[in-house]
Scaffold this active site. Sequence first.
Site, PDB file in Angstrom:
ATOM      1  N   LYS A 109      65.925  25.058  -1.525  1.00 16.20           N
ATOM      2  CA  LYS A 109      66.659  26.265  -1.908  1.00 16.20           C
ATOM      3  C   LYS A 109      66.407  27.334  -0.865  1.00 16.20           C
ATOM      4  CE  LYS A 109      69.312  27.732  -5.340  1.00 16.20           C
ATOM      5  NZ  LYS A 109      70.211  26.911  -6.174  1.00 16.20           N
TER       6      LYS A 109
HETATM    7  P1  NAD Z   1      78.221  33.741  -9.298  1.00 11.74           P
HETATM    8  O1  NAD Z   1      77.611  34.788  -8.456  1.00 11.74           O
HETATM    9  O2  NAD Z   1      79.519  33.132  -8.912  1.00 11.74           O
HETATM   10  O3  NAD Z   1      78.379  34.249 -10.824  1.00 11.74           O
HETATM   11  C1  NAD Z   1      77.355  34.855 -11.538  1.00 11.74           C
HETATM   12  C2  NAD Z   1      78.020  35.572 -12.717  1.00 11.74           C
HETATM   13  O4  NAD Z   1      77.008  36.128 -13.548  1.00 11.74           O
HETATM   14  C3  NAD Z   1      78.908  36.734 -12.295  1.00 11.74           C
HETATM   15  O5  NAD Z   1      80.052  36.762 -13.140  1.00 11.74           O
HETATM   16  C4  NAD Z   1      78.041  37.950 -12.558  1.00 11.74           C
HETATM   17  O6  NAD Z   1      78.793  39.136 -12.769  1.00 11.74           O
HETATM   18  C5  NAD Z   1      77.336  37.492 -13.799  1.00 11.74           C
HETATM   19  N1  NAD Z   1      76.106  38.231 -14.081  1.00 11.74           N
HETATM   20  C6  NAD Z   1      75.160  38.653 -13.228  1.00 11.74           C
HETATM   21  N2  NAD Z   1      74.201  39.314 -13.891  1.00 11.74           N
HETATM   22  C7  NAD Z   1      74.552  39.298 -15.182  1.00 11.74           C
HETATM   23  C8  NAD Z   1      73.976  39.817 -16.373  1.00 11.74           C
HETATM   24  N3  NAD Z   1      72.836  40.487 -16.335  1.00 11.74           N
HETATM   25  N4  NAD Z   1      74.616  39.590 -17.542  1.00 11.74           N
HETATM   26  C9  NAD Z   1      75.782  38.920 -17.589  1.00 11.74           C
HETATM   27  N5  NAD Z   1      76.380  38.421 -16.497  1.00 11.74           N
HETATM   28  C10 NAD Z   1      75.771  38.610 -15.325  1.00 11.74           C
HETATM   29  O7  NAD Z   1      77.091  32.626  -9.422  1.00 11.74           O
HETATM   30  P2  NAD Z   1      77.258  31.133  -9.922  1.00 11.74           P
HETATM   31  O8  NAD Z   1      77.358  30.257  -8.748  1.00 11.74           O
HETATM   32  O9  NAD Z   1      78.275  31.068 -11.005  1.00 11.74           O
HETATM   33  O10 NAD Z   1      75.791  30.872 -10.510  1.00 11.74           O
HETATM   34  C11 NAD Z   1      75.436  31.265 -11.809  1.00 11.74           C
HETATM   35  C12 NAD Z   1      74.173  30.491 -12.208  1.00 11.74           C
HETATM   36  O11 NAD Z   1      74.433  29.096 -12.123  1.00 11.74           O
HETATM   37  C13 NAD Z   1      72.945  30.732 -11.332  1.00 11.74           C
HETATM   38  O12 NAD Z   1      71.789  30.592 -12.114  1.00 11.74           O
HETATM   39  C14 NAD Z   1      73.026  29.588 -10.336  1.00 11.74           C
HETATM   40  O13 NAD Z   1      71.773  29.294  -9.737  1.00 11.74           O
HETATM   41  C15 NAD Z   1      73.483  28.495 -11.252  1.00 11.74           C
HETATM   42  N6  NAD Z   1      74.130  27.350 -10.611  1.00 11.74           N
HETATM   43  C16 NAD Z   1      75.215  27.514  -9.817  1.00 11.74           C
HETATM   44  C17 NAD Z   1      75.825  26.401  -9.263  1.00 11.74           C
HETATM   45  C18 NAD Z   1      77.082  26.488  -8.447  1.00 11.74           C
HETATM   46  O14 NAD Z   1      77.634  25.439  -8.106  1.00 11.74           O
HETATM   47  N7  NAD Z   1      77.583  27.672  -8.138  1.00 11.74           N
HETATM   48  C19 NAD Z   1      75.289  25.121  -9.491  1.00 11.74           C
HETATM   49  C20 NAD Z   1      74.178  24.994 -10.309  1.00 11.74           C
HETATM   50  C21 NAD Z   1      73.611  26.119 -10.868  1.00 11.74           C
END
Ligand code: NAD
Length: 425
Positions: A109
């Site tokens: 990561k």
């Molecule tokens: P992203 O940045 O696209 O989206 C994050 C979302 O969460 C946004 O809509 C943001 O406004 C919202 N957010 C942030 N703080 C918040 C809060 N306090 N309350 C409510 N909403 C809030 O990120 P993502 O890629 O969708 O990742 C989200 C989670 O999923 C993370 O934990 C990431 O590590 C995990 N993840 C992502 C992927 C991927 O393929 N993108 C894969 C596995 C895990």
Amino acid sequence: MNTQIYQDPMLVMANAQLEKAALQLGLDAGMQALMRTPERKLEVSLPIKMDDGSIQVFSGFRVQHSTARGPSKGGIRYHANVTAEEVQALATLMTWKCSVVGIPFGGGKGGVAVNVKTLSPRELECLTRRYAASIMSIIGSRRDIPAPDVDTDAQIMAWFDDTLTVFHGYADPAVVTGKPLGLGGSLGRDEATGRGLAQCTGFALEKMGIDPTQVTAAVQGYGKVGRFGAEILQNEYGCKIVAVSDISGAWHCPDGLDANDLSEWVRTHGGLLEGYENHNPQAQLITNEQLLTLDVDVLAPCALESQITERNAGDVRASLIVEGANGPTTVEGDEILKQRGVMTIPDILANAGGVTVSYFEWVQGLQFQKWELEEVRKRLFGVMKESFETVWSISQNYKIGMREAAFMVAVDRVASAIQMRGLFP
Ligand code: NAD
């Protein structure tokens, strides 16, 4: 002997689960220490000339937790709260995630402590290129393969990839994943994590004997994971999405919100749900905290870590939690949910669709091939189904929760790989 005490809740959770799994599997303390300790941690300073002529120095990190089962693999997160320990936690989770879905990667990561909203596009590109150049010595398509995570996207991957191409003097389409389609990205990568989440929800509902078309769901975080998750749950499984949220607030409508309409709003309003109540007066503004305890069947936390804790776990009313985010439940929160009989599909399984299609992108890159969308979706379904069934049967056989079962599967595979390799020298 590593006796370090960690503070990061995700690392505390991951190490507690490792310990439980090791106990079940009869692994000794030395093997546990080996699997707890990252192989490599790199911290770099990133001085950037800002648009106003001043210099700002950002901190960047890359952690390679394990390469026992293959090159390390994991996203790059841009967030103001990124720390060395958080990146280590996320790298550790990646090891278990890749293992539980049986793809030949270890966990890695990366992260930069920055709020991207404060940067101009030029500053963001400079920061990305400087970060890529600074960690390049440990990155490579057979060594460590980055991807997008929170606040990073295909454009950032394109700059990262291009920087490596400039230094190496040749293009390597397998060196990062989550690239734009025109640069060797895979069809279906953008939706993959949300699709895997929806599939896990479907498999779990089937085991629980619940018809998905009778189900209400709340999705916290309407970003890359939550948005596609909500769309697929609604459009392909027939679930009713009754609440969604992001950093700008939360919206609730017991009669159902239209995920396609929400996504269109987000696409055309700077990536945020803000103001959605003006477009759809049925949508009531609530808080993110309220969303977590709504009377729904399925809760999908898809934002950030430590959302379900000892403070609110007792009030969660969903009977199924599907963890789209990494580490959304703390150890204490998890204990309360277990005692209350709430089924949780853990992050390392529920959000593994993303790294699975990243693996497909890597394979396509190594072979200079392009797969059809249907091929990607079919293969993803196969991987998620098989992984879910494996974890489910362990959970039934040992009478343990899905999180404990997923860790048992994951830890067992990594331990076997380490045993087969032996220790150098
Ligand atoms: P992203 O940045 O696209 O989206 C994050 C979302 O969460 C946004 O809509 C943001 O406004 C919202 N957010 C942030 N703080 C918040 C809060 N306090 N309350 C409510 N909403 C809030 O990120 P993502 O890629 O969708 O990742 C989200 C989670 O999923 C993370 O934990 C990431 O590590 C995990 N993840 C992502 C992927 C991927 O393929 N993108 C894969 C596995 C895990």
